[in-house]
Scaffold this motif. Structure first.
Motif, PDB file in Angstrom:
ATOM      1  N   GLU A  17       0.771  -1.236   0.000  1.00  0.00           N
ATOM      2  CA  GLU A  17       0.000   0.000   0.000  1.00  0.00           C
ATOM      3  C   GLU A  17       0.813   1.303   0.000  1.00  0.00           C
ATOM      4  O   GLU A  17       0.411   2.267  -0.667  1.00  0.00           O
ATOM      5  CB  GLU A  17      -0.937   0.026   1.214  1.00  0.00           C
ATOM      6  CG  GLU A  17      -1.902  -1.140   1.268  1.00  0.00           C
ATOM      7  CD  GLU A  17      -2.586  -1.272   2.627  1.00  0.00           C
ATOM      8  OE1 GLU A  17      -2.115  -0.601   3.578  1.00  0.00           O
ATOM      9  OE2 GLU A  17      -3.554  -2.036   2.726  1.00  0.00           O
ATOM     10  N   ASP A  71      -0.195   4.854  -2.045  1.00  0.00           N
ATOM     11  CA  ASP A  71      -0.868   5.846  -1.204  1.00  0.00           C
ATOM     12  C   ASP A  71      -0.108   7.162  -1.205  1.00  0.00           C
ATOM     13  O   ASP A  71      -0.704   8.252  -1.286  1.00  0.00           O
ATOM     14  CB  ASP A  71      -0.983   5.319   0.232  1.00  0.00           C
ATOM     15  CG  ASP A  71      -2.031   4.221   0.365  1.00  0.00           C
ATOM     16  OD1 ASP A  71      -1.999   3.506   1.386  1.00  0.00           O
ATOM     17  OD2 ASP A  71      -2.870   4.088  -0.532  1.00  0.00           O
ATOM     18  N   ASP A 109      -1.635  -5.171   6.653  1.00  0.00           N
ATOM     19  CA  ASP A 109      -1.615  -4.701   5.281  1.00  0.00           C
ATOM     20  C   ASP A 109      -2.675  -5.479   4.516  1.00  0.00           C
ATOM     21  O   ASP A 109      -2.724  -6.707   4.588  1.00  0.00           O
ATOM     22  CB  ASP A 109      -0.229  -4.932   4.685  1.00  0.00           C
ATOM     23  CG  ASP A 109      -0.006  -4.103   3.430  1.00  0.00           C
ATOM     24  OD1 ASP A 109       0.467  -4.657   2.437  1.00  0.00           O
ATOM     25  OD2 ASP A 109      -0.292  -2.897   3.462  1.00  0.00           O
ATOM     26  N   ARG A 125      -4.100  -5.090  -0.866  1.00  0.00           N
ATOM     27  CA  ARG A 125      -4.569  -4.326  -2.015  1.00  0.00           C
ATOM     28  C   ARG A 125      -3.572  -3.213  -2.329  1.00  0.00           C
ATOM     29  O   ARG A 125      -2.602  -2.997  -1.613  1.00  0.00           O
ATOM     30  CB  ARG A 125      -5.955  -3.752  -1.731  1.00  0.00           C
ATOM     31  CG  ARG A 125      -7.033  -4.819  -1.550  1.00  0.00           C
ATOM     32  CD  ARG A 125      -8.417  -4.189  -1.514  1.00  0.00           C
ATOM     33  NE  ARG A 125      -8.574  -3.340  -0.356  1.00  0.00           N
ATOM     34  CZ  ARG A 125      -9.116  -3.744   0.787  1.00  0.00           C
ATOM     35  NH1 ARG A 125      -9.552  -4.990   0.919  1.00  0.00           N
ATOM     36  NH2 ARG A 125      -9.242  -2.911   1.798  1.00  0.00           N
ATOM     37  N   ASP A 126      -3.857  -2.489  -3.386  1.00  0.00           N
ATOM     38  CA  ASP A 126      -2.938  -1.446  -3.839  1.00  0.00           C
ATOM     39  C   ASP A 126      -2.988  -0.193  -2.985  1.00  0.00           C
ATOM     40  O   ASP A 126      -2.072   0.623  -3.029  1.00  0.00           O
ATOM     41  CB  ASP A 126      -3.233  -1.074  -5.296  1.00  0.00           C
ATOM     42  CG  ASP A 126      -2.888  -2.192  -6.261  1.00  0.00           C
ATOM     43  OD1 ASP A 126      -3.496  -2.250  -7.341  1.00  0.00           O
ATOM     44  OD2 ASP A 126      -2.012  -3.015  -5.912  1.00  0.00           O
ATOM     45  N   HIS A 127      -4.063   0.002  -2.235  1.00  0.00           N
ATOM     46  CA  HIS A 127      -4.226   1.207  -1.447  1.00  0.00           C
ATOM     47  C   HIS A 127      -4.845   0.858  -0.099  1.00  0.00           C
ATOM     48  O   HIS A 127      -5.610  -0.098   0.019  1.00  0.00           O
ATOM     49  CB  HIS A 127      -5.120   2.222  -2.162  1.00  0.00           C
ATOM     50  CG  HIS A 127      -4.583   2.685  -3.486  1.00  0.00           C
ATOM     51  ND1 HIS A 127      -4.834   2.001  -4.656  1.00  0.00           N
ATOM     52  CD2 HIS A 127      -3.797   3.726  -3.820  1.00  0.00           C
ATOM     53  CE1 HIS A 127      -4.225   2.623  -5.663  1.00  0.00           C
ATOM     54  NE2 HIS A 127      -3.586   3.663  -5.178  1.00  0.00           N
ATOM     55  N   SER A 128      -4.536   1.656   0.898  1.00  0.00           N
ATOM     56  CA  SER A 128      -5.074   1.410   2.237  1.00  0.00           C
ATOM     57  C   SER A 128      -6.453   2.041   2.377  1.00  0.00           C
ATOM     58  O   SER A 128      -6.769   3.053   1.742  1.00  0.00           O
ATOM     59  CB  SER A 128      -4.140   1.985   3.303  1.00  0.00           C
ATOM     60  OG  SER A 128      -4.193   3.403   3.320  1.00  0.00           O
TER      61      SER A 128
END
Length: 506
Positions: free
Chosen positions: A46, A50, A191, A194-197
Motif C-alpha cells: 500500500e 498511497d 496490510d 490491495r494497492d491502497h489502504s
C-alpha cells in the motif's frame, strides 16, 4: 444525500467572516511511502501508491510537496531538513508517512527501510520521533502543523525485543497541530494486500471536498474508516488548532472556527441501549453522511465487502408530480446567485480547468459539489450529467444527481439514479439515504423505512436517516416509534429539522 452538511451550514450561519487564504508557497508537505523493508517477509503493497496519490492531491491543493519512496535513514533526514528549510512564520506544514512505526518510551518512531533494529535502543537510534519532527516544525514558526501517519502495522522488529508495545503512542504536540493515526493507540492493522489502504482511500475522499475545515475532514475520514471496517479499524486523532484551515482553497463557507484547546478524539463509544442514540466525542461535528468523493480513481475502487444487505424492496415508480411541497423550477436564465457563483474563487478555478479540458471529470464533479452546496441544483445536475457521461459507472455522481434531483422534485429521474448507484454498489449508504428521502417525498413510506433501516444498519449515526425514518414511521401510523426516532435524531443534531424543511419535507 452526501452534500447536506454544507447546505445545512449555509442555511444556518451567515457568511460574515473569511479564513485567511494560504498561498501555494505557504503550504509545504513531506510525503513518504516506505514499502520495501528487508527485514519483512514481503514488501508492503500500500505505502508507495498511497504516497503518490496523496502527493498528487496535495499538489492540486497548493502544497509544495516532496515525495520519498522506500527511503532510508539518510534520505529521510535530508528530506526533513529540506522541509524545515521551507518553513517560515505562518506556514502550513504537513507530514505523511506510510510504512512501519514503532513506539518506544511512549513516543512513536517512523522507521526508514534500512533501519537495523535488534533491540529497543536501536529504534531511537535509527527511527525518527514524530514528536521531535513536530517540535522542529513548530520551532521554525509553522502556523498549522499536520501529521498523517499510516504506520499502525505489526512490524518485523517487534519479535526481537519484548519491551516493545504494539501500534503507536499518543503524541504530545504543540498548539496548532493535527495528528491522525490510521488506527487507535497501541492497535495494529494488517496490510490489506490491495494497492491502497482504507485509511488513505477515505482520507482522499474527504480532502477533495471543498469548504470542509481540516477538523471536519479528518473526523469524516475517521467515521468512514470505522464504518467501512465494521469498527475493526478506528483512527485516532488529536486536535489543537488555533486557527481554521481547509485543504481545498477557496471561500471559507460557513465553517465553525477551530478551537484553541487541545482535544484528543477518542474512538466512537459503544451504542447505548437505544442503538441509534450515540454520544460523539468532541470536537467532531454532528453526525452526517460522509461527503462524496470525486470521480473514481484507482484509490477509490478497492473492493471492501459490503457491511450489510440492501433492502430487497424496490420503490414503485414515482408519479411525475409527486412531492409533499412545491419545488423550485429549474432556472432558465442566469440568476443573481449564478452570477455570484461565477465569481466564486473555487468555481472560477474549477471552471478554468474545465475550459482547458471539458472532460476533466474531477473538476466537473468537484464543481457540481460546490454548486449543490450553494443550492444551485440545476448547475450541479449539469455537472453531474457530464461526469456520468464520461463515466457512466460513477456511483458517487449518480448518488449526488439523485439527491439534487430529489430536492428539486425531479423524482422519477432521481429514482433511476439511486437504483443504478445501488445496482453498481450494493449497500452504498449514501444512496440508501438519498433514496429514503426520495421515497419520503413521494409518499412511499414503507419503502422509505426500508431504505433508512438499511442505511442505519451500516451507519447508526446517520442522523438524516434516523430523522427520515421517524417521519416515515409517523406517516405510517407508528407514532410512538417515529417520535423516538425523531427525538434521538434531534438530540444528535438539533438542526436536522431545518435541514429536512429545506428539502421540502416537514
Amino acid at each position: 444525500m452526501t452534500l447536506r452538511l454544507l447546505l445545512l451550514l449555509g442555511l444556518i450561519v451567515p457568511a460574515v467572516a473569511s479564513v485567511p487564504c494560504f498561498a501555494a508557497a505557504d503550504r509545504v508537505a513531506l510525503v513518504i511511502g516506505n514499502a520495501k523493508y528487508p527485514d519483512a517477509d514481503a514488501p508492503l503493497t500500500e505505502p508507495v501508491n498511497d504516497a503518490r496519490d496523496l502527493a498528487d492531491e496535495l499538489k492540486r491543493d497548493g502544497f509544495n510537496v516532496d515525495v520519498l519512496e522506500n527511503a532510508g535513514g539518510e534520505a529521510m533526514r535530508h528530506a526533513l531538513d529540506r522541509l524545515y528549510g521551507k518553513i517560515k512564520p505562518g506556514t502550513v506544514a504537513l507530514v505523511f508517512f506510510s510504512g512501519y512505526g514503532i513506539q518506544s518510551n511512549r513516543q512513536s518512531y517512523l522507521i526508514p527501510v534500512d533501519a537495523q533494529i535488534w533491540q529497543e535502543a536501536d529504534v531511537r537510534r535509527d527511527g525518527f520521533s514524530l514528536e521531535t519532527v513536530l517540535g522542529e516544525i513548530n520551532g521554525r514558526g509553522a502556523g498549522v502543523k499536520i501529521a498523517l501517519i499510516d504506520a499502525s502495522r505489526r512490524n518485523p522488529y517487534e519479535r526481537r525485543f519484548r519491551t516493545a508495545s504494539a501500534g503507536l503512542a499518543p503524541v504530545i504536540a504543540p498548539t496548532g497541530t493535527l495528528v491522525m493515526y490510521s488506527a487507535a493507540l497501541s492497535a495494529v492493522v494488517s496490510d490489506s494486500g490491495r494497492d491502497h489502504s482504507l485509511f488513505v482511500q477515505e482520507l482522499l475522499k474527504e480532502i477533495r471536498v471543498p469548504d470542509l475545515s481540516a477538523e471536519e475532514t479528518l473526523n469524516h475520514t475517521r467515521v468512514g474508516v470505522t464504518r467501512a471496517s465494521r469498527n475493526e479499524q478506528v483512527p485516532w486523532i488529536s486536535f489543537s488548532l488555533a486557527e481554521d484551515f481547509t485543504f481545498v482553497t477557496g471561500p471559507a463557507g460557513n465553517r465553525p472556527a477551530g478551537g484553541a484547546a487541545e482535544t484528543n478524539v477518542t474512538p466512537p463509544p459503544a451504542p447505548t441501549p437505544s442503538p441509534t442514540q450515540v454520544v460523539v466525542a468532541p470536537p467532531a461535528p454532528p453526525p452526517a453522511p460522509p461527503m462524496p468523493s470525486p470521480a473514481p480513481s484507482p484509490v477509490q475502487k478497492a473492493d471492501t465487502p459490503p457491511p450489510a444487505p440492501a433492502p430487497t424492496a424496490t420503490p414503485a415508480p414515482v408519479p411525475p408530480a409527486a412531492s409533499n411541497s412545491p419545488s423550485p423550477e429549474p432556472n432558465v436564465a442566469p440568476t443573481s446567485t449564478q452570477v455570484a457563483l461565477a465569481d466564486d474563487p473555487t468555481v472560477k478555478s474549477l471552471s478554468a480547468k474545465i475550459a482547458a479540458n471539458p472532460d476533466d471529470v474531477s473538476a466537473l464533479y468537484r464543481r457540481g459539489q460546490v454548486y449543490a452546496s450553494k443550492g444551485a441544483y440545476d448547475l450541479a445536475i449539469k455537472d453531474f450529467d457530464d461526469t456520468i457521461r464520461i463515466n457512466p459507472k460513477d456511483v458517487e455522481a449518480l448518488n449526488n444527481r439523485c439527491w439534487a434531483s430529489t430536492v428539486i422534485g425531479e423524482l422519477q429521474t432521481a429514482l433511476r439514479d439511486c437504483n443504478e448507484a445501488l445496482r453498481l454498489r450494493p449497500n452504498f449508504v449514501d444512496a440508501l439515504d438519498s433514496r429514503g428521502l426520495l421515497n419520503l417525498k413521494s409518499g412511499a413510506n414503507k419503502n422509505a423505512i426500508a431504505d433508512f433501516d438499511a442505511a442505519l444498519k451500516i451507519n447508526p449515526r446517520l442522523t438524516s436517516s434516523l430523522y427520515g425514518r421517524g417521519l416515515a414511521r409517523q406517516r405510517s401510523g407508528a407514532a410512538q416509534e417515529g417520535a423516538l426516532d425523531i427525538a434521538n435524531a434531534k438530540a444528535m443534531d438539533p438542526n436536522v429539522v431545518q435541514e429536512f424543511e429545506s428539502y421540502g419535507v416537514r
